[in-house]
Scaffold this active site. Structure first.
Site, PDB file in Angstrom:
ATOM      1  N   GLY B  10      -8.110   6.094  -0.841  1.00 41.79           N
ATOM      2  CA  GLY B  10      -8.670   4.828  -1.298  1.00 41.79           C
ATOM      3  C   GLY B  10      -8.396   3.706  -0.310  1.00 41.79           C
ATOM      4  N   GLY B  14      -4.962  -2.304  -1.444  1.00 37.28           N
ATOM      5  CA  GLY B  14      -3.677  -1.647  -1.223  1.00 37.28           C
ATOM      6  C   GLY B  14      -3.754  -0.609  -0.109  1.00 37.28           C
ATOM      7  N   VAL B  78     -11.789  12.825  -3.400  1.00 32.22           N
ATOM      8  CA  VAL B  78     -10.625  13.659  -3.661  1.00 32.22           C
ATOM      9  C   VAL B  78     -10.725  14.146  -5.098  1.00 32.22           C
ATOM     10  CG1 VAL B  78      -8.122  13.729  -3.819  1.00 32.22           C
ATOM     11  CG2 VAL B  78      -9.227  12.439  -1.985  1.00 32.22           C
ATOM     12  N   GLU B 170     -16.474 -15.360 -14.608  1.00 34.17           N
ATOM     13  CA  GLU B 170     -17.248 -15.656 -13.405  1.00 34.17           C
ATOM     14  C   GLU B 170     -18.713 -15.247 -13.575  1.00 34.17           C
ATOM     15  OE1 GLU B 170     -13.452 -15.165 -10.375  1.00 34.17           O
ATOM     16  OE2 GLU B 170     -14.774 -13.478 -10.782  1.00 34.17           O
ATOM     17  N   ASP B 299      -4.166  -0.852  -8.645  1.00 33.31           N
ATOM     18  CA  ASP B 299      -4.544  -0.676 -10.053  1.00 33.31           C
ATOM     19  C   ASP B 299      -4.211   0.711 -10.590  1.00 33.31           C
ATOM     20  OD1 ASP B 299      -5.500  -3.203 -10.109  1.00 33.31           O
ATOM     21  OD2 ASP B 299      -7.623  -2.670  -9.965  1.00 33.31           O
TER      22      ASP B 299
END
Lengths: 434, 434
Positions: B10, B14, B78, B170, B299
């Site tokens: 990913g 992060g 994956v 938003e 997350d």
């Protein structure tokens, strides 16, 4: 007396120009288009090769025309025209009646009777086509990088473009630049410069509408970029694994079609004579004979200049036709007082790649850097909207100086890309003569 | 000794931060992502509301990392991790072994056990989601304009957004601005200012993670923009024709989901304890207990600060975790010498619309114009790539001064949009209490 009702079908170069030139006319105007945007097609190949974002070359039709309070825009597909009853039928069932009709529905690809090829060799006319080609090109490099052996990877690095008109040449040149410049240092297993690009053309030259000296220069430019140009040969079969060019089979995962046009099938519903490509044979005032309140313009029409030469299917011709028709409608000129449409040839130009273009204006033939610079200026000039002009200039600085392409996005989910992948046969390498 | 092999799954905030901070580490690094791009998710709602183009907030992962010669990037999904054999399995069958594994696969929506709602109420996590929502919003106005009677048109002008976290707020604010500003003068039959937007939240306040004084301001801002805020109520049913909110039915063609998250299902294959939302319960050094060479961040992880507070699921936390993990791997710090991860709270902010935002930094609470200005600066600052920064600033000038949205494109062919349309029941108007 009620103001006359005008319907324009299609908001490409011809239709939109006509609509804008009716801004102050005393009419009720309805513009109908299948999409919500006007598309600047000459730069579509740059969307297909990730240099520009779709939004850079498209603007909402209703936004462009929003200040014309007598103009309505609807997004709908026209399914038929009843020329006797003066009625336009749409796919939502609604019908509209007109006093004047301007048909500018454009053209789609023609596979010369082999429509089954379309699935393996998509063409480039709409934003959807461009995004589809962009994802195929980018995903191909990704799939090559995932391969275990280089022979298997090569099949993803083989590209065939069929048809060497402006779109085919621009696409071939741009894919070569993607491979040699944009992808530089981006991969570890594969070497993107091993990409092989074939450009196949049935005529003796690439860009066959240009004079032979420019064609030869264009071909040399293409070959310098690494494109393998094959002229004077016809494609006899297209399969998912590659292309049969007479007695040679070229294995390739990526096949793109830029070879032929057919005018919109909507024109058949008019019940007027069409040419071989489905275009309406219009008279000198751009009407189908006997229908002076119906005009057909752009790629949908086959028109003859007063000199007897066919008006070419290019943007400048459509623009001039749109303006010509708007004037007739605005002033409600009766048929017998209309002057024939005269096409003013502003010249034509095509680009092959960075610093490479050809231009032909009357007897003046140009090629190389200055032709390319002229190409850049003219395309920016004609692009609709200040924001888009700035965005394109900004993207071109990155593209032509650093080889950067800003829209290298694969949006489709990986599962869909993979299902395509598994349908590929394990062929690779160089063309094989039978 | 061979250099250790590091796999990062990913390339969100992060994962990408971790990869970049390993640039000079003596490792072999493999980054695996389902897509080819890093996405700046905080501005995704602006893509969904046509203010920004997808390319403005996304860049190819391999382009970002291309100067790290020890880093390979592959686009693959994956499908499982064998934590005992230290192996990662991909959908293409290829397996990769690792010495260190960094799991940063992110989260998807959670429909709280009502997955059948997803079809009618799509969420907003990926570029594909954003383009899908953009086309639905724009096509809705087009379809309303085509309607014969205004009651029928109204159903296309009703929007429901479920969940009033930052994304929901938003989105609601931006759709209100689309209706009231962008669409100004664009239509002839319908009046876009008749658009009705409901924002539904189960907690007593919108933006429930903020302090109540700011929540009240945000709610007032939303209501000034024309959004109907319904708090303290739960959605009990979602159907294509609308939303059941306890005993009230709201008829709406457009329903968007911003209510809950579930961590990636991939985490289940680890065989380690997860929380209710599918997140891995990591220890103070971000490992699943007993697996010091596996890190879970962003997350996908439920981590506790040394103070005992949960680390929030925000971009800044993921960035800090990515950096923390990179340092441990770079220096190969053994488990017993690792210092616990400390989350440094830089504050948080959310925008409601033009000149409207709230910000909370420690005890400092801000709202209104200056909070909005701070929001703009910080988002530009964190955006990856100089080109994207310039493009976004340029788009914002048009957006916030003229209400212009540059990416008002419907790319999907009209046939697909129309097939959706016919599935709608003829309900319209205001909510009906049972």
């Amino acid at each position: 007396m009620e103001r006359p009702s005008v319907i324009i079908i299609g908001a490409g170069f011809g239709g939109l120009t006509c609509a804008k030139h009716l801004a102050r006319a005393n009419v009720r105007l309805l513009v109908i288009d299948k999409t919500n945007h006007h598309l600047f097609q000459p730069l579509l190949y740059q969307v297909a090769t990730a240099a520009l974002a779709p939004a850079d070359i498209a603007r909402p039709i209703r936004e462009i025309l929003c200040k014309q309070s007598h103009t309505r825009v609807i997004m709908a597909e026209v399914v038929g025209v009843d020329i006797a009853k003066k009625i336009v039928r749409t796919h939502i069932g609604e019908e509209f009646s007109y006093d004047y009709l301007v048909m500018a529905p454009g053209a789609r690809h023609s596979y010369f009777g082999n429509d089954q090829w379309e699935k393996f060799a998509p063409g480039l006319k709409t934003l959807e086509d461009a995004i589809n080609i962009r994802e195929r090109v980018l995903a191909s490099f990704e799939m090559a990088e995932r391969c275990h052996d280089l022979l298997e990877a090569q099949k993803y690095l083989n590209f065939v473009i069929i048809g060497a008109g402006p779109t085919g040449v621009e696409l071939a040149g741009a894919i070569a630049e993607v491979a040699h410049q944009t992808m530089f240092r981006n991969f570890r297993r594969i070497d993107p410069t091993k990409t092989k690009i074939w450009l196949i053309e049935g005529s003796p030259y690439v860009l066959p509408t240009y004079s032979p000296d420019l064609c030869i220069k264009a071909q040399r430019d293409l070959e310098e970029l690494g494109v393998r140009v094959i002229c004077n040969k016809r494609v006899t079969e297209v399969v998912p694994e590659g292309v049969q060019v007479e007695n040679t089979f070229i294995p390739a995962h990526n096949i793109f079609w830029a070879a032929g046009n057919n005018a919109s099938p909507l024109l058949k519903t008019l019940g007027v004579p069409l040419d071989r490509c489905g275009r309406v044979l219009v008279n000198e005032t751009l009407n189908p004979p006997g229908h002076p309140n119906v005009f057909v313009i752009g790629d949908a029409a086959f028109a003859l200049d007063p000199g007897g030469k066919p008006v070419p299917g290019v943007a400048t011709a459509a623009l001039q036709e749109g303006r010509y028709v708007a004037k007739i409608i605005d002033k409600q000129i009766p048929p017998e007082q209309r002057k024939p449409f005269k096409y003013f040839d502003k010249g034509s130009m095509a680009t092959i790649g960075k610093f490479r273009a050809i231009a032909q204006v009357g007897r003046l033939h140009m090629s190389g850097f200055f032709a390319w610079l002229a190409w850049c200026f003219i395309h920016i000039m004609y692009l609709v909207g200040f924001r888009n002009k700035v965005a394109v200039v900004f993207s071109w600085v990155g593209l032509y100086i650093f080889g950067r392409r800003n829209a290298r996005l694969i949006v489709r989910p990986i599962e869909e890309l993979s299902s395509e992948e598994t349908s590929l046969a394990p062929t690779a390498g160089d063309p094989v003569s039978k």
